[in-house]
Scaffold this motif. Structure first.
Motif, PDB file in Angstrom:
ATOM      1  N   LEU A 237       0.829  -1.205   0.000  1.00  0.00           N
ATOM      2  CA  LEU A 237       0.000   0.000   0.000  1.00  0.00           C
ATOM      3  C   LEU A 237       0.865   1.258   0.000  1.00  0.00           C
ATOM      4  N   THR A 258      -4.689  -6.178  -2.339  1.00  0.00           N
ATOM      5  CA  THR A 258      -4.760  -5.954  -0.893  1.00  0.00           C
ATOM      6  C   THR A 258      -4.808  -4.464  -0.584  1.00  0.00           C
ATOM      7  N   ILE A 261      -8.231  -2.802  -1.026  1.00  0.00           N
ATOM      8  CA  ILE A 261      -9.155  -2.989   0.102  1.00  0.00           C
ATOM      9  C   ILE A 261      -8.773  -2.060   1.237  1.00  0.00           C
ATOM     10  N   ALA A 262      -7.481  -2.029   1.559  1.00  0.00           N
ATOM     11  CA  ALA A 262      -7.029  -1.226   2.697  1.00  0.00           C
ATOM     12  C   ALA A 262      -7.309   0.252   2.468  1.00  0.00           C
ATOM     13  N   ALA A 263      -7.155   0.689   1.223  1.00  0.00           N
ATOM     14  CA  ALA A 263      -7.306   2.117   0.962  1.00  0.00           C
ATOM     15  C   ALA A 263      -8.764   2.539   0.891  1.00  0.00           C
ATOM     16  N   LEU A 265     -11.740   0.639   1.959  1.00  0.00           N
ATOM     17  CA  LEU A 265     -12.786   0.133   2.857  1.00  0.00           C
ATOM     18  C   LEU A 265     -13.281   1.207   3.828  1.00  0.00           C
ATOM     19  N   GLY A 266     -12.367   2.061   4.278  1.00  0.00           N
ATOM     20  CA  GLY A 266     -12.745   3.083   5.242  1.00  0.00           C
ATOM     21  C   GLY A 266     -13.719   4.110   4.683  1.00  0.00           C
ATOM     22  N   LEU A 278     -15.402  -4.737  -2.402  1.00  0.00           N
ATOM     23  CA  LEU A 278     -14.132  -4.937  -1.703  1.00  0.00           C
ATOM     24  C   LEU A 278     -14.092  -6.310  -1.029  1.00  0.00           C
ATOM     25  N   PHE A 279     -15.236  -6.735  -0.489  1.00  0.00           N
ATOM     26  CA  PHE A 279     -15.289  -8.089   0.085  1.00  0.00           C
ATOM     27  C   PHE A 279     -15.097  -9.138  -1.008  1.00  0.00           C
TER      28      PHE A 279
ATOM     29  N   ILE B 121      -5.215  -8.448   5.328  1.00  0.00           N
ATOM     30  CA  ILE B 121      -6.348  -7.591   4.978  1.00  0.00           C
ATOM     31  C   ILE B 121      -7.642  -8.411   4.942  1.00  0.00           C
ATOM     32  N   LEU B 125     -11.150  -7.852   6.894  1.00  0.00           N
ATOM     33  CA  LEU B 125     -12.523  -7.965   6.382  1.00  0.00           C
ATOM     34  C   LEU B 125     -13.354  -8.869   7.293  1.00  0.00           C
ATOM     35  N   MET B 217      -7.053  -1.575  11.206  1.00  0.00           N
ATOM     36  CA  MET B 217      -7.411  -0.314  10.553  1.00  0.00           C
ATOM     37  C   MET B 217      -8.903  -0.017  10.597  1.00  0.00           C
ATOM     38  N   PHE B 218      -9.715  -1.053  10.357  1.00  0.00           N
ATOM     39  CA  PHE B 218     -11.156  -0.814  10.235  1.00  0.00           C
ATOM     40  C   PHE B 218     -11.947  -1.437  11.376  1.00  0.00           C
ATOM     41  N   PHE B 244       1.663   4.706   9.894  1.00  0.00           N
ATOM     42  CA  PHE B 244       1.044   4.824   8.578  1.00  0.00           C
ATOM     43  C   PHE B 244       0.443   6.221   8.401  1.00  0.00           C
TER      44      PHE B 244
END
Lengths: 306, 289, 258
Positions: A237, A258, A261-263, A265-266, A278-279, B121, B125, B217-218, B244
């Protein structure tokens, strides 16, 4: 014989100790199957969130062939993962190009040449390398490798396939080295001694005897390294430049599955198409790494068990 | 005769070359990291101070310290351990002391390998879908720690299983023959002689958990919070996520700051790791049988 | 040895016992009885099934999934495989195997472990048991000043005697000894043999041995096993004075093979 202490013989009855033992047996059994429950749980939960999207919205053809990942487009969102897959593949590919030969080389040196203290120290160093957190690797890519690549190659951006590939290679190398060394160690010393008794030199022994005997373990080590690279998130990332792109040179910026998703999802609303998309990427990642791990396991155990 | 000697010499030379090549490869893996660590120390060192560790970030995280992130990481690690160690040790006890050699055991082992291989990741999820949404823990320390616990469970299981297997079978049989139940045998002989090995694995898990970023993170870690967490239902900052954030999300951060954060994080992780390795070496030196 | 043993109750009845390890037979169709308060010797060359019988007696087949037991072994008239609480059965049977095992705990704890598990908590009671068992195993004088040191770090011979002390600490009704003297010097062996003769007043002893003379010195009756077959059971003196009914037995006790 000190009759005062002697007791009547234990009758054949289930006593407290027996029931405690049975209870513990049930408890640890639950602990034992927890790994199965969790892996199933992961599958169920990510599928639950992603499945509706796959059946209703997703165009599978588009997913695998279109490079356009535009889930937030106002008029027509598109969900093409090709560029993301290409991003992951290019970064992992470069990482393996670096990591495989060096890890095998290091494993051979540690396992076959180094002795005593040297070997001990090298093993500890490799173990320490494996412990460096991925966000630190990402930060290294961002703050140390980035300016270095810009200066050395005279390119405008240093966050690209080269940067993240090298970082990922360094990250995957320790685990591959350890696994490969284990595979070499599993070759019985008798093989080496027999070959050396016939006058073979050490490197002949390694290439003609040890390597073929350890082949399956080495393949598994490489596979697990690939799985590691494939699933790595933070480093990719931060170091790959974050632009959706099918790379044509190592200096192109890319975006991995990957990292996407990390970037993103929020910023998605729970239950939205984007969220579920994303899932879906997660299901894809899960399936691929599952297959890699399964293959690695079969490669190692298959011939022995069957 | 001469020919043989010459061949010998040539072989020895080739062997030396190979040896050199493999040594170079090993060093090339290790040296860059040594260089990188040096750069981290040089650039991050000046930012470190007692104040840096024990004050809160100020001016939109461009100044001040990392206290809430440090405290948050401790919260996350401790709660994750409380969840994963009992389950992991139970699983290892089952596999090492009870499990028959059958299909179920094979599936459990396969599940452990796969659990260890699931991308971080994807764990995130899962955490979002299961702990945040389904179990309604919300984004909280609880949800984040449970996600971390699931992720590091294989570490506990595998290291504990190795520690248990290091106890010779003869000790168990001697106990069983005296009429001890399996559990009595575990309690009196197996655990006392493997507890330090298990602890080594737990320390390793601490080091792993503290560095993870993607899974939290989430699920419970926040970019910035002006207060320290009060319970497991609060969100929290975390050292890994903080690195980060200050290196990618916040504009105008002075260069030394993220290096300082990185140095603290890697110092924490590597020192835990070193403790674990040291522990293991002390153990190896102290033979009890 | 004076009292005629045939008047006594059978302590153990073995009927048509056969033992296999993953399909390989270790013992086939053995039927015999062991009387209460006797020393029952079992002799025979290696691989004759002697140890397998002891393992089956103590339900050690539960430790090894490859070991299959057929037929019946009863103690006090009850099949050992019908016990609801196998741990209670094992508590009543003490076993000593040829490989000594000193548990990695103090010498004191080694011997106090079984009584503790059995519910004896008072230190004074444990002290008595520990001293008595170590004395009987001819180990007390050597270790009485260092009861806190690790049992697993004793010499092989000492560990063997510690194992015997541990078996006695269970206060068993039945003591199974498998070549106990293999790691013990001759003088100590004689001491332990004297203790075994005394113990006969309290319990029943099964003595598996590869030393036929040891069987002759100790056993009231002796069984001869050969490659998984029970050749014969007879009063020990008979076997050694030409009364054996099978030619192979005579050949073995006279040292013509084995």
């Amino acid at each position: 014989m000190a009759q005062g202490i002697a007791k009547a013989p234990l009758p054949d009855q289930r006593n407290l100790a027996w029931y405690v033992d049975k209870t513990v047996q049930v408890l640890v059994f639950v602990g034992g199957i927890s790994a199965i429950l969790l892996i199933l749980g992961i599958f169920v939960f990510i599928t639950k969130e992603g499945m509706g999207f796959i059946t209703q919205t997703l165009d599978i053809g588009e997913f695998f062939t279109s490079p356009n990942w535009r889930p937030t487009s106002e008029n027509r969102p598109t969900y093409g993962a090709l560029a993301l897959i290409a991003g992951t593949a290019s970064v992992t590919g470069l990482a393996m190009l670096v990591a495989v030969p060096f890890s095998l080389g290091a494993a051979i040196f540690i396992g076959e040449f180094a002795t005593g203290k040297t070997r001990e120290i090298l093993k500890i160093l490799v173990e320490m390398l494996a412990a460096i957190p991925s966000v630190v690797w990402g930060f290294i890519g961002l703050s140390i490798m980035n300016p270095l690549i810009i200066d050395l190659f005279n390119v405008p951006v240093g966050l690209n396939v080269l940067n993240s590939g090298l970082i990922l290679g360094l990250m995957a190398a320790p685990i591959m080295t350890t696994l490969a060394e284990d595979a070499l160690k599993a070759v019985p010393d008798g093989y080496r001694e027999a070959a050396e008794a016939m006058g073979a030199t050490r490197w002949q022994v390694i290439f003609r005897v040890v390597f073929p005997a350890a082949k399956n373990g080495l393949v598994a080590a490489v596979l697990l390294g690939v799985g590691r690279g494939f699933g790595e998130t933070m480093a990719v990332l931060m170091a790959s430049g974050h632009s959706i792109n099918i790379p044509t040179s190592p200096f192109d910026s890319v975006r991995a599955l990957t990292a996407t998703i990390a970037a993103e999802l929020g910023e998605t609303a729970v239950g939205s198409d984007h969220y579920r998309a994303l899932f879906t990427l997660g299901i894809f990642l899960f399936a691929i790494t599952f297959l890699i791990n399964l293959t690695a396991d079969l490669v190692v155990r298959g011939p022995r068990k069957r | 005769m001469f020919e043989a000697t010459e061949l010998n010499h040539r072989n020895q030379r080739t062997e030396k070359l190979w040896r050199l090549l493999f040594l170079m490869m090993t060093l090339l893996l290790i040296l860059p990291v040594a260089v990188i660590l040096t750069v981290l120390v040089v650039k991050g060192g000046p930012s470190l101070s007692i104040d840096f560790l024990f004050t809160e970030p100020t001016q939109g995280m461009t100044a001040g310290g990392i206290l809430p992130a440090l405290v948050g990481t401790v919260w996350l690690v401790v709660v994750a351990l409380i969840a994963s160690v009992p389950i992991g040790v139970a699983a290892a006890l089952y596999l090492s002391e009870y499990a028959p050699d059958n299909w179920l055991t094979r599936i459990i082992n396969l599940a452990i390998i796969n659990l260890a291989g699931v991308p971080s990741i994807v764990h995130a999820l899962f955490g979002v879908g299961a702990f945040v949404a389904f179990f309604r823990f919300g984004t909280s320390i609880l949800a984040a720690s449970l996600t971390l616990a699931v992720m590091t469970l294989p570490v506990v299981i595998v290291s504990t299983r190795e520690a248990l297997k290091a106890v010779p079978q003869a000790f168990r049989e001697a106990c069983w023959n005296m009429g001890a139940t399996r559990w009595q045998t575990i309690r009196k002989v197996v655990l006392p002689n493997s507890v330090s090995g298990i602890l080594t694995g737990v320390i390793l898990e601490v080091s792993r958990t503290a560095g993870e970023t993607a899974p939290i993170m989430f699920t419970g870690a926040a970019f910035f919070l002006p207060f320290l967490p009060q319970s497991v239902y609060d969100q929290t900052m975390a050292l890994s996520l903080h690195l980060f954030v200050v290196s990618t999300q916040v504009p105008d951060v002075p260069e030394g700051l993220p290096f300082g954060v990185a140095l603290v994080l890697i110092g924490l992780v590597l020192s835990m790791n070193a403790v674990s390795i040291g522990f293991r070496m002390v153990l190896r030196g102290k033979k009890k049988w | 040895m004076v009292t005629p043993t045939r008047d006594r109750q059978p302590k153990v009845q073995v009927r048509d016992l056969s033992i296999h390890y993953g399909g390989k037979a270790a013992l086939a169709g053995a039927t015999f009885e062991i009387h209460e308060h006797e020393i029952f010797g079992i002799i025979g060359p290696a691989g004759s099934g002697k140890t397998s019988f002891l393992r089956a007696m103590n339900r050690m087949d539960l430790f090894n999934p490859a070991m299959e037991v057929g037929g019946e072994i009863s103690m006090d008239g009850k099949d050992v495989r019908k016990w609801k609480n196998v741990y209670a059965l094992r508590r009543r049977i003490g076993v000593v195997f040829p490989l000594p095992v000193g548990l990695p705990m103090s010498i004191y704890e080694n011997v106090a472990l079984a009584p503790r598990l059995g519910g004896t908590r008072k230190r004074a009671d444990l002290d008595v048991i520990v001293e008595r068992c170590l004395t009987r195993a001819a180990l007390w004088d050597e270790v009485k000043d260092r009861l806190d040191s690790l049992g697993s770090l004793l010499s092989g011979g000492q560990q063997q005697r510690l194992t015997i002390a541990r078996a006695l600490s269970q206060e068993p009704e039945l003591l199974l000894l498998d070549e106990f003297s293999i790691a013990v010097d001759p003088v100590t062996t004689m001491k332990i043999e004297d203790v075994l003769k005394e113990l006969r007043q309290e319990l029943t002893i099964v003595l598996v041995t590869n030393l036929v003379q040891q069987a002759r010195r100790l056993a009231d009756r002796t069984a001869f096993f050969l490659t998984g077959e029970l050749v014969e059971v007879a009063p020990t003196e008979d076997l050694f004075t030409g009364g054996a009914s099978d030619e192979r037995t005579t050949a073995y006790v006279e040292g013509r093979f084995g």
